[in-house]
Write a protein that holds these residues in place. Structure first.
Motif, PDB file in Angstrom:
ATOM      1  N   LEU A 192      18.680  -1.701  -3.256  1.00 50.64           N
ATOM      2  CA  LEU A 192      18.819  -3.036  -3.834  1.00 50.64           C
ATOM      3  C   LEU A 192      19.534  -3.971  -2.855  1.00 50.64           C
ATOM      4  CD1 LEU A 192      19.791  -2.080  -7.488  1.00 50.64           C
ATOM      5  CD2 LEU A 192      17.513  -2.528  -6.534  1.00 50.64           C
ATOM      6  N   PRO A 193      18.905  -5.084  -2.511  1.00 51.55           N
ATOM      7  CA  PRO A 193      19.491  -6.000  -1.521  1.00 51.55           C
ATOM      8  C   PRO A 193      20.598  -6.864  -2.112  1.00 51.55           C
ATOM      9  CG  PRO A 193      17.443  -6.891  -2.345  1.00 51.55           C
ATOM     10  CD  PRO A 193      17.582  -5.529  -2.968  1.00 51.55           C
TER      11      PRO A 193
ATOM     12  N   GLY B 225       0.786  -1.219   0.000  1.00 50.29           N
ATOM     13  CA  GLY B 225       0.000   0.000   0.000  1.00 50.29           C
ATOM     14  C   GLY B 225       0.817   1.268   0.000  1.00 50.29           C
ATOM     15  N   ASP B 226       2.065   1.190   0.461  1.00 46.47           N
ATOM     16  CA  ASP B 226       2.959   2.353   0.468  1.00 46.47           C
ATOM     17  C   ASP B 226       3.856   2.391  -0.770  1.00 46.47           C
ATOM     18  OD1 ASP B 226       4.523   0.185   1.120  1.00 46.47           O
ATOM     19  OD2 ASP B 226       4.988   0.860   3.155  1.00 46.47           O
ATOM     20  N   ASN B 227       3.539   1.568  -1.769  1.00 43.37           N
ATOM     21  CA  ASN B 227       4.227   1.487  -3.062  1.00 43.37           C
ATOM     22  C   ASN B 227       5.584   0.789  -2.990  1.00 43.37           C
ATOM     23  OD1 ASN B 227       3.856   2.009  -5.888  1.00 43.37           O
ATOM     24  ND2 ASN B 227       5.500   3.512  -5.782  1.00 43.37           N
ATOM     25  N   ALA B 228       5.976   0.281  -1.829  1.00 43.01           N
ATOM     26  CA  ALA B 228       7.194  -0.523  -1.748  1.00 43.01           C
ATOM     27  C   ALA B 228       6.934  -1.893  -2.366  1.00 43.01           C
ATOM     28  CB  ALA B 228       7.638  -0.674  -0.300  1.00 43.01           C
ATOM     29  N   LEU B 229       7.983  -2.524  -2.845  1.00 43.35           N
ATOM     30  CA  LEU B 229       7.903  -3.871  -3.394  1.00 43.35           C
ATOM     31  C   LEU B 229       8.284  -4.881  -2.321  1.00 43.35           C
ATOM     32  CD1 LEU B 229       9.650  -3.191  -6.815  1.00 43.35           C
ATOM     33  CD2 LEU B 229       7.189  -3.449  -6.404  1.00 43.35           C
ATOM     34  N   VAL B 230       7.624  -6.025  -2.329  1.00 42.16           N
ATOM     35  CA  VAL B 230       7.944  -7.082  -1.368  1.00 42.16           C
ATOM     36  C   VAL B 230       8.392  -8.317  -2.154  1.00 42.16           C
ATOM     37  CG1 VAL B 230       7.160  -8.482   0.559  1.00 42.16           C
ATOM     38  CG2 VAL B 230       6.229  -6.170   0.237  1.00 42.16           C
ATOM     39  N   ALA B 231       9.678  -8.613  -2.056  1.00 40.79           N
ATOM     40  CA  ALA B 231      10.267  -9.796  -2.692  1.00 40.79           C
ATOM     41  C   ALA B 231      10.577 -10.822  -1.608  1.00 40.79           C
ATOM     42  CB  ALA B 231      11.520  -9.386  -3.460  1.00 40.79           C
TER      43      ALA B 231
ATOM     44  N   ILE C 186      11.735  -3.646  -0.764  1.00 42.30           N
ATOM     45  CA  ILE C 186      12.503  -2.750  -1.639  1.00 42.30           C
ATOM     46  C   ILE C 186      11.707  -1.463  -1.765  1.00 42.30           C
ATOM     47  CG2 ILE C 186      13.525  -2.453  -3.928  1.00 42.30           C
ATOM     48  CD1 ILE C 186      13.496  -5.582  -4.110  1.00 42.30           C
ATOM     49  N   ARG C 187      12.230  -0.361  -1.222  1.00 37.81           N
ATOM     50  CA  ARG C 187      11.474   0.878  -1.112  1.00 37.81           C
ATOM     51  C   ARG C 187      11.775   1.894  -2.209  1.00 37.81           C
ATOM     52  NH1 ARG C 187       8.733   0.547   3.615  1.00 37.81           N
ATOM     53  NH2 ARG C 187       9.632  -0.804   5.243  1.00 37.81           N
TER      54      ARG C 187
END
Length: 238
Positions: free
Chosen positions: A218-219, A103-109, A212-213
């Motif tokens: 980048l992790p 919902g906060d536009n971050a990506l979840v990998a 990933i915000r």
């Protein structure tokens, strides 16, 4: 048809017409001894490997905003030999990514578990297409995406808001078909749900979630194909 599609560019995809050919893949048919020998080596190195069934492409093309292709069911041991010889003509790999947007536009990998083939690598929860992902011989990409996310993270994306179309990125290592799936919860909340699921599993496929915000966030262990997808998302494409 063979393989005829632009490489290293993100393509809009309105339809995926990839069909399952009931015949054997030529790569599996012609390399039985090499497949068996390589599998023995692979299972010595990683006894957790399972010789299940996945699919391998024998043709894929891009025309009129559609992916059109043909694939065959193969043993995972066949896929593993091909994986080490990706330059072989007549065989390529395609897979799907549900690009999970919080919902906060971050990506979840996710980061893969140590006992898996891609141990420690980071990408969106995903797996190879399997025969169960086909309906009347035609691949159901969203079924694959939802199934793999559920199996690896415990999340059910069936009710999530989907992007209006697919996109694809084809590289020398394979073709990823992806689509945004939007959750209303924040990235931290989504990650907590995934972590709770992983903690309850006896042998989870993943170590846990990776948030990933922004495109500079980048992790370590990020799969090479992921960076252009991340940059695409934060450039607000679609």
């Amino acid at each position: 048809m063979s393989f005829d599609l632009p490489r290293n560019i993100i393509l809009p995809v309105d339809a995926v017409d990839v069909r399952l050919d009931p015949g054997p893949h030529p790569f599996e048919r012609d390399n039985a001894q090499a497949i068996a020998e390589n599998w023995r080596r692979e299972t010595v190195a990683n006894p957790a490997l399972f010789d299940g069934t996945v699919v391998l492409l024998s043709a894929l093309s891009y025309r009129d905003n559609s992916l059109v292709g043909r694939c065959h069911a193969v043993r995972y041991s066949t896929f593993m030999l091909w994986r080490g010889n990706r330059h072989v003509a007549g065989a390529e790999h395609a897979y799907a990514h549900a690009m999970l947007v919080a919902g906060d536009n971050a990506l979840v990998a996710i980061r893969m578990a140590r006992h898996t083939v891609n141990a420690g690598r980071v990408y969106f929860a995903a797996g190879s297409f399997e025969p169960t992902d086909f309906r009347d011989g035609l691949v159901d990409v969203d079924f694959n995406m939802i199934r793999e996310v559920r199996e690896e993270t415990g999340l059910d994306l069936a009710g999530a808001t989907r992007g209006r179309r697919y996109y694809a990125l084809s590289t020398a290592t394979g073709t990823v078909i992806f689509r945004r799936y939007r959750e209303t919860a924040s990235a931290d909340e989504v990650a907590q749900r995934i972590s709770a699921f992983v903690a309850a599993e006896a042998e989870p496929e993943i170590d846990g979630p990776v948030i990933i915000r922004n495109p500079d966030d980048l992790p370590d262990g990020l799969m090479p194909h992921m960076q252009p997808l991340i940059e695409w998302h934060f450039a607000d494409k679609d």
